[in-house]
Motif scaffolding. Sequence first.
Motif, PDB file in Angstrom:
ATOM      1  N   ILE A 290      18.033  -5.606  14.830  1.00  0.00           N
ATOM      2  CA  ILE A 290      16.769  -5.505  14.099  1.00  0.00           C
ATOM      3  C   ILE A 290      17.088  -5.002  12.701  1.00  0.00           C
ATOM      4  CG2 ILE A 290      14.510  -4.363  13.997  1.00  0.00           C
ATOM      5  CD1 ILE A 290      14.807  -3.959  17.071  1.00  0.00           C
ATOM      6  N   HIS A 291      16.476  -5.627  11.702  1.00  0.00           N
ATOM      7  CA  HIS A 291      16.669  -5.153  10.338  1.00  0.00           C
ATOM      8  C   HIS A 291      15.320  -5.085   9.614  1.00  0.00           C
ATOM      9  CE1 HIS A 291      16.902  -9.570  10.008  1.00  0.00           C
ATOM     10  NE2 HIS A 291      16.302  -9.397   8.847  1.00  0.00           N
ATOM     11  N   LEU A 292      15.187  -4.040   8.824  1.00  0.00           N
ATOM     12  CA  LEU A 292      13.974  -3.810   8.046  1.00  0.00           C
ATOM     13  C   LEU A 292      14.351  -3.665   6.582  1.00  0.00           C
ATOM     14  CD1 LEU A 292      12.539  -0.916  10.252  1.00  0.00           C
ATOM     15  CD2 LEU A 292      12.110  -3.348  10.543  1.00  0.00           C
ATOM     16  N   ASP A 293      13.650  -4.360   5.734  1.00  0.00           N
ATOM     17  CA  ASP A 293      13.740  -4.179   4.302  1.00  0.00           C
ATOM     18  C   ASP A 293      12.330  -3.794   3.875  1.00  0.00           C
ATOM     19  OD1 ASP A 293      16.496  -5.045   3.786  1.00  0.00           O
ATOM     20  OD2 ASP A 293      15.763  -6.978   4.494  1.00  0.00           O
ATOM     21  N   VAL A 294      12.151  -2.546   3.465  1.00  0.00           N
ATOM     22  CA  VAL A 294      10.797  -2.023   3.277  1.00  0.00           C
ATOM     23  C   VAL A 294      10.568  -1.464   1.894  1.00  0.00           C
ATOM     24  CG1 VAL A 294       9.131  -0.292   4.105  1.00  0.00           C
ATOM     25  CG2 VAL A 294      10.566  -1.529   5.738  1.00  0.00           C
ATOM     26  N   GLN A 295       9.416  -1.824   1.352  1.00  0.00           N
ATOM     27  CA  GLN A 295       8.887  -1.185   0.159  1.00  0.00           C
ATOM     28  C   GLN A 295       7.511  -0.657   0.564  1.00  0.00           C
ATOM     29  OE1 GLN A 295       9.416  -2.953  -3.821  1.00  0.00           O
ATOM     30  NE2 GLN A 295       7.197  -3.040  -3.885  1.00  0.00           N
ATOM     31  N   ALA A 296       7.219   0.569   0.165  1.00  0.00           N
ATOM     32  CA  ALA A 296       5.938   1.179   0.518  1.00  0.00           C
ATOM     33  C   ALA A 296       5.373   1.894  -0.703  1.00  0.00           C
ATOM     34  CB  ALA A 296       6.117   2.153   1.686  1.00  0.00           C
ATOM     35  N   ALA A 297       4.039   1.884  -0.810  1.00  0.00           N
ATOM     36  CA  ALA A 297       3.360   2.449  -1.976  1.00  0.00           C
ATOM     37  C   ALA A 297       2.578   3.698  -1.586  1.00  0.00           C
ATOM     38  CB  ALA A 297       2.418   1.414  -2.573  1.00  0.00           C
ATOM     39  N   LEU A 298       2.709   4.720  -2.423  1.00  0.00           N
ATOM     40  CA  LEU A 298       1.972   5.973  -2.208  1.00  0.00           C
ATOM     41  C   LEU A 298       0.483   5.728  -2.346  1.00  0.00           C
ATOM     42  CD1 LEU A 298       2.042   9.073  -1.812  1.00  0.00           C
ATOM     43  CD2 LEU A 298       2.239   9.269  -4.305  1.00  0.00           C
ATOM     44  N   GLN A 299      -0.274   6.187  -1.360  1.00  0.00           N
ATOM     45  CA  GLN A 299      -1.730   6.050  -1.378  1.00  0.00           C
ATOM     46  C   GLN A 299      -2.350   7.344  -1.889  1.00  0.00           C
ATOM     47  OE1 GLN A 299      -2.926   2.775  -0.113  1.00  0.00           O
ATOM     48  NE2 GLN A 299      -0.752   2.728  -0.678  1.00  0.00           N
ATOM     49  N   VAL A 300      -3.249   7.244  -2.865  1.00  0.00           N
ATOM     50  CA  VAL A 300      -3.931   8.454  -3.391  1.00  0.00           C
ATOM     51  C   VAL A 300      -5.424   8.228  -3.433  1.00  0.00           C
ATOM     52  CG1 VAL A 300      -2.086   9.514  -4.684  1.00  0.00           C
ATOM     53  CG2 VAL A 300      -3.406   7.690  -5.745  1.00  0.00           C
TER      54      VAL A 300
END
Length: 187
Positions: A177-187
């Motif tokens: 299993i491989h994950l390439d992740v980008q995530a954005a801070l929620q405000v």
Amino acid sequence: MSETITATTAIPGLVAGTYALDTAHSEIGFTVRHLMTKVRGTFEEFGGEIVVKDSLEESTANVTVELGSVHTRNAQRDGHLKSGDFFDAENSPKMTFASTAFKPEGDDYILAGELTIKDATLPIEFAVEFLGVDQNAYGQTIIGFEASASISRKDWGIDFNVPLEGGKLLIGDKVDIHLDVQAALQV
């Protein structure tokens, strides 16, 4: 909903808060042996969040994947993977991951948690490489990382196979299993 944003000390630029997976810039994929090659696939529908705490060890991650969104570049194979022989996406449409621990290991990290596929929930550990913190074009704080793990598909009740001559099997048991992740801070 308003959250207090504070800086963590372990990773420069990383701030505590809730980060939503950016599905347009992330990928959840897998690789499994099939005869003398490996088949690669992805899931096109997923979502989740990472909650970064002041103490990184207290941070959490939760992800939900729509199993019916499996894509291996072959419609017939995708249909078979969605069937009761594999994911049984009609009766068990979601695969979920909920973290239980996050710890540093050298320059990288280990993310431990529980992976649920069909009716089985088992522990799993991902090796995580943190790729950094930055701002996107909209001024949001963005984090990126890659993660990988290997599982035995039989452990989750996914044991369909076809015997071949010489005692071999058509499909390997080990799934990377491989994950390439980008995530954005929620405000």
